[in-house]
Design a protein around this motif. Structure first.
Motif, PDB file in Angstrom:
ATOM      1  N   GLY A   1      10.719  -0.094 -27.496  1.00 17.10           N
ATOM      2  CA  GLY A   1       9.369  -0.757 -27.628  1.00 17.10           C
ATOM      3  C   GLY A   1       8.547   0.128 -26.881  1.00 17.10           C
ATOM      4  N   ASP A   2       8.917   1.007 -26.222  1.00 21.76           N
ATOM      5  CA  ASP A   2       7.787   2.154 -25.621  1.00 21.76           C
ATOM      6  C   ASP A   2       7.036   3.124 -26.693  1.00 21.76           C
TER       7      ASP A   2
ATOM      8  N   THR B   1       7.451   4.719 -32.003  1.00 22.49           N
ATOM      9  CA  THR B   1       7.949   3.464 -31.071  1.00 22.49           C
ATOM     10  C   THR B   1       9.356   3.837 -30.832  1.00 22.49           C
TER      11      THR B   1
ATOM     12  N   THR C   1      13.165   3.076 -30.445  1.00 18.07           N
ATOM     13  CA  THR C   1      13.798   1.765 -30.789  1.00 18.07           C
ATOM     14  C   THR C   1      15.247   1.538 -30.192  1.00 18.07           C
TER      15      THR C   1
END
Length: 215
Positions: free
Chosen positions: A37-38, A48, A50
């Motif tokens: 999510g970072d 992003t 995953t």
């Protein structure tokens, strides 16, 4: 948001492509600081995370990203500039970088000047209007100052530290690079364009109104 200061040069472990996009796996110590999510900038493209496993992390690149960046050209073993998203309160050491690549340029000339290396880069023609001498630009995710500006190209100067800590020191003539121009310049252009458009419309309506009254 990013600042254009590369945290680490990672290594591409794999790139799997299909009709929907691509999955990129990168080996880097930075993986230990990331979670699913970072956001992370890979050669200047905001992607992003995953998955994270040990010293590897995986990101996905959609078709639009592959069209506008060099991500789709990466192969196993390629080095990539990495930067985690800027934390609130952290020092803004470079300039405001969104990680939204505007286009791909190419190195057209390389030379030395003292301890610095000069790279002349030809960007897509539509990006030239956003560039100013001594202004900022992100090249492969690295915040740089435009040292000189030509009609169809610009030049940046790399100090030894930048050459050693990023992939830019390994580039040669013909190498493609992701470019992101100053987002403030793009916003100013949009606002001025709307203002000029509205001003011209108002002037034309006023002229028409005066002409009708004279008749």
């Amino acid at each position: 948001m990013f600042t254009g200061l590369v945290a680490e040069v990672g290594t591409v472990a794999a790139l799997a492509r299909d009709a929907a996009g691509a999955e990129l796996t990168v080996i880097a110590e930075l993986a230990g600081q990331l979670a699913a999510g970072d956001s992370v900038a890979v050669d200047g493209a905001c992607l992003t995370v995953t998955q994270v496993a040990g010293d590897r992390f995986q990101v996905q690149a959609m078709a639009e990203t592959l069209r506008r960046t060099t991500i789709g050209e990466l192969t196993r073993g390629d080095p990539v500039n990495l930067e985690p998203a800027l934390a609130v309160g952290a020092r803004l050491g470079g300039h405001i970088v969104q990680g939204h690549v505007d286009g791909v340029g190419r190195i057209v000339k390389s030379g030395e000047e003292g301890f610095a290396r000069l790279l002349e880069i030809a960007p897509p023609p539509e990006l030239m209007r956003y560039l100013v001498e001594k202004g900022s630009i992100a090249v492969a995710g690295v915040s740089l100052t435009i040292a000189a500006l030509g009609e169809q190209s610009f030049t940046v100067s790399l100090i030894p530290e930048t050459r050693q800590r990023t992939t830019l020191g390994r580039l040669s003539v013909g190498s493609p690079v992701n470019l992101e121009v100053d987002v403030i310049a793009k916003h100013v252009e949009r606002l001025v364009r709307e203002y000029v458009h509205n001003f011209v419309d108002a002037a034309e309506r006023s002229h028409t109104s005066r002409s009708v009254r004279r008749q």
